[in-house]
Design an enzyme around this catalytic site. Structure first.
Site, PDB file in Angstrom:
ATOM      1  N   GLU A  39      25.842  47.944  98.595  1.00 60.05           N
ATOM      2  CA  GLU A  39      26.491  49.038  99.335  1.00 60.05           C
ATOM      3  C   GLU A  39      26.124  50.313  98.598  1.00 60.05           C
ATOM      4  O   GLU A  39      26.739  50.656  97.596  1.00 60.05           O
ATOM      5  CB  GLU A  39      28.013  48.828  99.342  1.00 60.05           C
ATOM      6  CG  GLU A  39      28.474  47.557 100.020  1.00 60.05           C
ATOM      7  CD  GLU A  39      28.424  47.675 101.550  1.00 60.05           C
ATOM      8  OE1 GLU A  39      28.463  48.804 102.071  1.00 60.05           O
ATOM      9  OE2 GLU A  39      28.340  46.621 102.209  1.00 60.05           O
ATOM     10  N   CYS A  60      30.699  58.457  99.306  1.00 61.93           N
ATOM     11  CA  CYS A  60      29.394  57.958  99.754  1.00 61.93           C
ATOM     12  C   CYS A  60      29.119  58.334 101.203  1.00 61.93           C
ATOM     13  O   CYS A  60      27.976  58.538 101.583  1.00 61.93           O
ATOM     14  CB  CYS A  60      29.323  56.444  99.599  1.00 61.93           C
ATOM     15  SG  CYS A  60      30.619  55.601 100.512  1.00 61.93           S
TER      16      CYS A  60
HETATM   17  P1  NAD Z   1      26.585  53.766  89.855  1.00 55.09           P
HETATM   18  O1  NAD Z   1      25.486  53.119  90.593  1.00 55.09           O
HETATM   19  O2  NAD Z   1      26.274  54.683  88.743  1.00 55.09           O
HETATM   20  O3  NAD Z   1      27.599  52.683  89.244  1.00 55.09           O
HETATM   21  C1  NAD Z   1      28.195  51.682  89.995  1.00 55.09           C
HETATM   22  C2  NAD Z   1      28.553  50.506  89.125  1.00 55.09           C
HETATM   23  O4  NAD Z   1      27.362  49.983  88.538  1.00 55.09           O
HETATM   24  C3  NAD Z   1      29.505  50.814  87.971  1.00 55.09           C
HETATM   25  O5  NAD Z   1      30.443  49.755  87.877  1.00 55.09           O
HETATM   26  C4  NAD Z   1      28.583  50.821  86.762  1.00 55.09           C
HETATM   27  O6  NAD Z   1      29.243  50.422  85.565  1.00 55.09           O
HETATM   28  C5  NAD Z   1      27.541  49.802  87.141  1.00 55.09           C
HETATM   29  N1  NAD Z   1      26.249  50.026  86.470  1.00 55.09           N
HETATM   30  C6  NAD Z   1      25.778  51.174  85.933  1.00 55.09           C
HETATM   31  N2  NAD Z   1      24.558  50.978  85.405  1.00 55.09           N
HETATM   32  C7  NAD Z   1      24.241  49.689  85.609  1.00 55.09           C
HETATM   33  C8  NAD Z   1      23.118  48.877  85.283  1.00 55.09           C
HETATM   34  N3  NAD Z   1      22.056  49.372  84.656  1.00 55.09           N
HETATM   35  N4  NAD Z   1      23.145  47.586  85.666  1.00 55.09           N
HETATM   36  C9  NAD Z   1      24.192  47.067  86.307  1.00 55.09           C
HETATM   37  N5  NAD Z   1      25.295  47.778  86.629  1.00 55.09           N
HETATM   38  C10 NAD Z   1      25.311  49.074  86.293  1.00 55.09           C
HETATM   39  O7  NAD Z   1      27.413  54.481  90.996  1.00 55.09           O
HETATM   40  P2  NAD Z   1      28.595  55.461  90.825  1.00 55.09           P
HETATM   41  O8  NAD Z   1      28.083  56.721  90.186  1.00 55.09           O
HETATM   42  O9  NAD Z   1      29.767  54.783  90.241  1.00 55.09           O
HETATM   43  O10 NAD Z   1      28.924  55.761  92.379  1.00 55.09           O
HETATM   44  C11 NAD Z   1      28.242  56.713  93.100  1.00 55.09           C
HETATM   45  C12 NAD Z   1      27.219  56.105  94.025  1.00 55.09           C
HETATM   46  O11 NAD Z   1      27.765  55.038  94.755  1.00 55.09           O
HETATM   47  C13 NAD Z   1      26.757  57.115  95.052  1.00 55.09           C
HETATM   48  O12 NAD Z   1      25.360  56.985  95.222  1.00 55.09           O
HETATM   49  C14 NAD Z   1      27.492  56.680  96.299  1.00 55.09           C
HETATM   50  O13 NAD Z   1      26.863  57.076  97.498  1.00 55.09           O
HETATM   51  C15 NAD Z   1      27.529  55.209  96.130  1.00 55.09           C
HETATM   52  N6  NAD Z   1      28.638  54.644  96.889  1.00 55.09           N
HETATM   53  C16 NAD Z   1      28.374  53.840  97.952  1.00 55.09           C
HETATM   54  C17 NAD Z   1      29.430  53.338  98.711  1.00 55.09           C
HETATM   55  C18 NAD Z   1      29.214  52.444  99.910  1.00 55.09           C
HETATM   56  O14 NAD Z   1      30.190  51.901 100.405  1.00 55.09           O
HETATM   57  N7  NAD Z   1      28.005  52.273 100.389  1.00 55.09           N
HETATM   58  C19 NAD Z   1      30.732  53.638  98.331  1.00 55.09           C
HETATM   59  C20 NAD Z   1      30.947  54.449  97.223  1.00 55.09           C
HETATM   60  C21 NAD Z   1      29.892  54.940  96.503  1.00 55.09           C
END
Ligand code: NAD
Length: 461
Positions: free
Chosen positions: A216, A250
């Site tokens: 997502e 998002c």
């Molecule tokens: P992110 O991708 O930085 O982090 C998300 C999760 O991934 C966190 O739990 C983080 O600890 C983990 N993570 C970070 N680095 C990682 C790695 N190298 N390997 C595995 N896991 C890792 O996202 P964010 O900054 O928390 O959220 C913002 C993003 O999420 C935006 O791009 C937004 O559009 C998207 N988003 C999408 C939805 C949806 O429903 N499609 C909803 C909310 C946010």
């Protein structure tokens, strides 16, 4: 206490969950119902704590906490509980004549032990709503909340074991390294919500263990405002979501494509709507979650070649960014190339709907497209011609609150989906079952094959 950085602890945790799942205790409808009931109680009994954690992590108001984290979580839980029995029911299918006598059906089977990795922007709802699908489908679950929202992560780690079956639903706090340590164990499914770049890393980390993945992700969700739209409604709905959580959503409107003939009138309406919505604190900036995100947004503003119609100021001291409308930025500048994820709103003037569709379709497929128009023909064109995770007509992001509609992206905005029955299916295996009778058992279908047998088989099969 589990040390998520210790590979042995992580391996032990997943092995224990596998044993619990293999015991069969999470499969019964009673277990699933009880967990959903308790999850609802968890949310209802701790509304104030959830609200306080969100204020702590994100500077979020109590109203927004209820609108965007608390109420949607309750909605997902109650919908799942109400429909659980129907979802779990095997689905009979008709068989071709040559397979009669016999019966065929699809049976939904729990996948096993699944992993949910969630982001910081709606840290409560986006951790819990996938868990609803995972529990409804009868799985053991590991939840890894975002370290960027530490108060909510700690609250989840405290509450979940107190309400849910602690041997079947486990919270592991930590950062990307923790996610990677978990993924290395291999799961029966992982549902990741986060950015596209990390999404790629999740997919790569899941590959060695062939862990199936739902992603997502984010991206730039555009809004097309046609000349025949109700401009007041469009401005209100766009401004409402753009201001929520400081635009760190998002599904927030990322940029607007407005038909030239109404562009000035629309911008004027948008600016007066923003002023009206922010009457309490007209010049205040909006809180940004951390230094990295703040610097990113400040960088977009510094680099813009567009005209700032309102806002434009940032404060490093209190890490805030004013809601800012940028008129006609360069299509290649950062604000138009990266997901904005903050209170900046570029407005692009287009000659007509064709140009708007061309601009959207020249970019990666978005998570959602919003189309404001009074004409059915225009709305239908956008629904039919723009590939996207979702299209919402004359509103923004409302599909997220409708459990009958799957939430998910396509292309760079994600793969797979969940919510409601779609969540149940995401976390279930669709097992095909064919049950035959011992008789008849005609001899001619077995070797050695005679010419006559072959002729008969050609006719029958
Ligand atoms: P992110 O991708 O930085 O982090 C998300 C999760 O991934 C966190 O739990 C983080 O600890 C983990 N993570 C970070 N680095 C990682 C790695 N190298 N390997 C595995 N896991 C890792 O996202 P964010 O900054 O928390 O959220 C913002 C993003 O999420 C935006 O791009 C937004 O559009 C998207 N988003 C999408 C939805 C949806 O429903 N499609 C909803 C909310 C946010």
């Amino acid at each position: 206490m589990l040390d998520a950085m210790n590979p042995e602890d992580v391996a032990d945790l997943v092995a224990t969950l596998r044993t619990v799942h293999a015991s069969g205790r999470t499969r019964s409808m009673e277990w699933r119902r009880t967990q959903l009931d308790r999850l609802e109680r968890l949310v209802r009994e701790h509304e104030d704590d959830i609200s306080a954690a969100l204020a702590n992590d994100l500077g979020r108001s109590a109203a927004e906490a209820w609108i965007a984290d608390i109420n949607p979580s309750i909605g997902e839980i109650t919908y799942a509980r109400k429909h659980l029995k129907a979802w779990m029911r095997p689905r009979r299918t008709r068989l071709p004549l040559n397979q009669i006598p016999g019966r065929g059906w699809i049976q939904y089977e729990p996948l096993g032990v699944v992993l949910v990795i969630s982001p910081w922007n709606y840290p409560f709802y986006l951790a819990l709503s996938p868990v609803v699908g995972a529990i409804a489908a009868g799985n053991c679950v590991v939840v890894k909340p975002s370290e960027v929202a530490p108060a909510t992560s700690a609250l989840l780690a405290d509450l979940i074991p107190r309400y849910l079956d602690p041997e079947a639903v486990v919270v592991v706090e930590g950062d990307g390294e923790t996610s990677q340590a978990l993924l290395a164990q291999g799961f029966d499914h992982v549902l990741f919500t986060g950015g596209t770049e990390i999404g790629r890393k999740i997919l790569a980390a899941a590959a060695p263990t062939l862990t199936p993945v739902t992603l997502e992700l984010g991206g730039k969700s555009p809004v097309i405002v046609a000349a025949d739209a109700d401009l007041g409604v469009a401005a209100r709905r766009i401004a409402w979501l753009k201001l929520m959580n400081s635009g760190q959503t998002c599904l927030a409107p990322d940029y607007l494509l407005v038909e030239r003939s109404v562009r000035d009138q629309f911008v004027e309406t948008l600016l007066s709507t923003l002023a009206e919505f922010r009457a309490d604190s007209p010049d205040a900036g909006m809180p940004i979650v951390n230094e990295r995100q703040f610097q990113r947004l400040a960088g977009y503003l510094e680099a813009t070649k567009g005209t700032i119609a309102v806002g434009g100021n940032v404060s490093e001291a209190d890490r805030t960014v004013q809601p800012t409308v940028i008129l006609d930025p360069d299509p290649d500048e950062p604000a138009m190339c990266e997901e904005i994820f903050g209170p900046l709103l570029p407005v692009i003037t287009v000659d007509d709907i064709d140009e708007a569709i061309r601009i959207v379709n020249a970019r990666p497929k978005p998570l959602a497209v919003y189309a404001f128009s009074g004409s059915k023909a225009v709305r239908n064109r956008i629904v039919d011609e723009v590939p996207a995770g979702a299209v919402v007509v004359n509103h923004v992001a409302m599909h997220v609150l409708i459990p009958q509609l799957p939430l998910g992206g396509v292309g760079e905005s994600g793969m797979g989906g969940y919510h409601g029955e779609w969540g149940f299916q995401t976390f279930s295996h669709r097992k095909s079952v064919l049950s035959k009778t011992a008789k008849p058992d005609p001899r001619f279908v077995y070797p050695p094959y005679t010419q006559r047998a072959l002729k008969l088989m050609r006719r029958m099969f």
